[in-house]
Design a protein around this motif. Structure first.
Motif, short mmCIF file in Angstrom:
data_model
loop_
_atom_site.label_atom_id
_atom_site.label_comp_id
_atom_site.label_asym_id
_atom_site.label_seq_id
_atom_site.Cartn_x
_atom_site.Cartn_y
_atom_site.Cartn_z
N ALA A 196 0.86 -1.19 0.00
CA ALA A 196 0.00 0.00 0.00
C ALA A 196 0.89 1.23 0.00
O ALA A 196 1.46 1.60 1.02
CB ALA A 196 -0.92 -0.01 1.21
N ALA A 197 1.03 1.83 -1.17
CA ALA A 197 1.95 2.96 -1.30
C ALA A 197 1.33 4.20 -0.70
O ALA A 197 0.21 4.55 -1.05
CB ALA A 197 2.26 3.19 -2.78
N PRO A 198 2.04 4.87 0.22
CA PRO A 198 1.52 6.14 0.72
C PRO A 198 1.40 7.14 -0.43
O PRO A 198 2.27 7.20 -1.28
CB PRO A 198 2.59 6.59 1.73
N ALA A 199 0.28 7.85 -0.47
CA ALA A 199 0.04 8.82 -1.53
C ALA A 199 1.14 9.88 -1.49
O ALA A 199 1.60 10.27 -0.42
CB ALA A 199 -1.33 9.47 -1.36
N VAL A 207 -6.42 10.46 -2.73
CA VAL A 207 -7.64 9.69 -2.87
C VAL A 207 -7.30 8.27 -2.43
O VAL A 207 -6.71 7.51 -3.16
CB VAL A 207 -8.14 9.68 -4.33
N ALA A 208 -7.63 7.96 -1.18
CA ALA A 208 -7.16 6.71 -0.61
C ALA A 208 -7.87 5.53 -1.23
O ALA A 208 -9.02 5.62 -1.63
CB ALA A 208 -7.39 6.72 0.89
N ASP A 209 -7.16 4.43 -1.30
CA ASP A 209 -7.78 3.17 -1.68
C ASP A 209 -8.75 2.81 -0.57
O ASP A 209 -8.35 2.47 0.54
CB ASP A 209 -6.70 2.10 -1.84
N VAL A 259 -8.57 -0.90 1.39
CA VAL A 259 -7.40 -1.59 1.92
C VAL A 259 -7.49 -1.81 3.43
O VAL A 259 -7.13 -2.88 3.93
CB VAL A 259 -6.09 -0.87 1.51
N VAL A 260 -8.01 -0.85 4.17
CA VAL A 260 -8.13 -1.00 5.63
C VAL A 260 -9.04 -2.17 5.95
O VAL A 260 -8.71 -3.06 6.76
CB VAL A 260 -8.66 0.30 6.26
N ARG A 290 -9.80 -4.63 4.02
CA ARG A 290 -9.24 -5.90 3.56
C ARG A 290 -8.23 -6.45 4.56
O ARG A 290 -8.25 -7.63 4.89
CB ARG A 290 -8.57 -5.70 2.19
#
Lengths: 316, 117
Positions: A240-243, A250-252, A255-256, A258
């Protein structure tokens, strides 16, 4: 007419639970059932919007929708066209046709865009990435951590060198299983109607929520194909690449959720929840389908007579 | 399908090795798989249409060059999966997207908490 119009409009109501459904935690444990429910709600809303216009359009022809529909079809077949329809009914008919055409056009457009992009992406991957035949994986020479699959016929699973370097063997296996599940399940085709819906009705909160939620559910379904969830959770956190700073970030959204569901392995699916959800999906769909199918089941003359030639029972 | 992809790759690699340009028949002779010149030409024309290769008429033949650096192709192949929005969103299914630094830290903590148990 009123009960028919109401039952067509009721099909639109499930859209109002979208926000709550998107947040509901039980959907994480039953992603497949939740996906079916989203599909039922979207399909039912589309059918409902189209059917409501039809019901309103043929209302002056007969008080009961199937009979009105028969009269309307007969009129069209005999070349009488839209005789007996006022401007209001004409508008309702135009609404139905408009919604249908709009939806189909956006679906076709989304499919064409996806196909074009994918062909380009496949070419780029073929040219720039190293193919590892043992794993059937394409490796891009980049230090950034990345994994994706190009879906469709001749699909490719792509990893960056940075991803390979930063993941353990078990984590890599989990990532590959996840991506192959996307490719094999043709999740791109499942998502396509929702992408089209979000484009066609960008102003409708339901369309955006549904598109987002379905994408997350598809990720969870693919996550479930990895045999051991813990390496997959590790891989997710590692990848999970930090923006980039200053970006809108715009966060994925998924992912949290998941990672949390992968770590909470103990809370598995409950069979009766699945049954309940699938039943709800069927129930949601049954309304608009029943209204649409009714004209072809309810005959206003002897069933052996041809639908187009039989004379309506006027007065009943 | 996989074979064609391999040929495209070896052709682009050869073009990147020879920035001054190569003729199609020389290129065919250079390739380890020894493809026919016509096959190489077909792929070259396709790659030209896709904007990866440029050509220049020299005498009676075309001299072919790579139109883009390899780094740029890699960057484009990466970007499709990093872009957040736009029509590209239908192109690929990526493993995981970007998260805010706070979320990334929280995820790491959750994982560490579980591992130390």
């Amino acid at each position: 007419m009123t009960p028919w119009l109401l039952s067509a409009l009721v099909a639109l109501l499930p859209m109002s639970v979208a926000a709550r459904l998107a947040r509901a935690e039980w959907t994480w444990r039953h992603p497949k059932a939740a996906l079916a429910l989203w599909q039922a709600i979207a399909l039912s809303a589309g059918l409902g919007a189209i059917t409501a216009g039809l019901v309103a359009a043929v209302a002056p022809l007969d008080a009961v929708f199937p009979h009105g529909m028969h009269t309307f079809v007969r009129q069209l077949a005999w070349g009488h066209g839209l005789h007996g329809l006022g401007w209001l009914e004409f508008a309702a008919l135009a609404w139905s046709a408009g919604v249908l055409v709009w939806l189909v056009a956006h679906t076709v457009r989304a499919a064409v865009v996806a196909l074009t992009e994918r062909r380009r992406q496949r070419l780029l991957v073929d040219v720039a990435a190293e193919h590892l035949p043992d794993f059937d994986v394409y490796v891009l020479p980049s230090a950034r951590r990345l994994a994706y699959c190009v879906p469709g016929a001749g699909g490719r699973v792509v990893l960056s060198q940075g991803a390979i370097d930063s993941l353990s063997a078990a984590e890599l296996q989990a990532v590959l299983k996840h991506e192959r599940a996307h490719a094999r399940g043709r999740h791109d085709l499942v998502l396509l109607p929702f992408v089209a819906l979000a484009k066609a009705f960008a102003w409708l909160p339901f369309a955006r929520t549904a598109r987002q939620a379905v994408a997350v559910l598809l990720e969870m379904i693919a996550d479930d194909h990895a045999r051991d969830p813990i390496p997959l959770a590790h891989a997710l956190v590692a990848m999970a690449a930090p923006a980039p700073a200053g970006g809108l970030g715009v966060a994925d959204a998924g992912v949290v959720e998941r990672v949390r569901r992968l770590l909470a392995r103990g809370r598995q699916a409950v069979w009766w929840v699945s049954v309940l959800v699938y039943s709800s999906a069927l129930l949601v769909l049954s309304g608009p389908v029943a209204v649409l199918v009714a004209p072809w089941l309810v005959w206003d003359c002897h069933p052996s007579a041809d639908l187009l030639t039989c004379v309506p029972d006027s007065g009943t | 399908m996989a074979r064609l992809g391999t040929l495209e790759r070896s052709i682009m690699d050869a073009l990147w090795e020879h920035p001054d340009g190569v003729f199609a028949h020389d290129l065919a002779a250079k390739l380890p798989s020894q493809p026919a010149t016509t096959t190489v030409l077909t792929v070259l024309v396709r790659l030209t249409h896709k904007g990866l290769v440029s050509r220049e008429r020299v005498g009676r033949a075309h001299l072919y060059r790579a139109a883009v650096e390899k780094d740029a192709v890699v960057a484009e192949a990466m970007r499709a999966a990093l872009d957040e929005a736009g029509d590209l969103e239908g192109a690929v299914q990526r493993f995981v997207g970007t998260v805010s630094p706070e979320v990334a830290a929280a995820l790491r903590e959750a994982l560490d908490a579980r591992d130390s148990r």
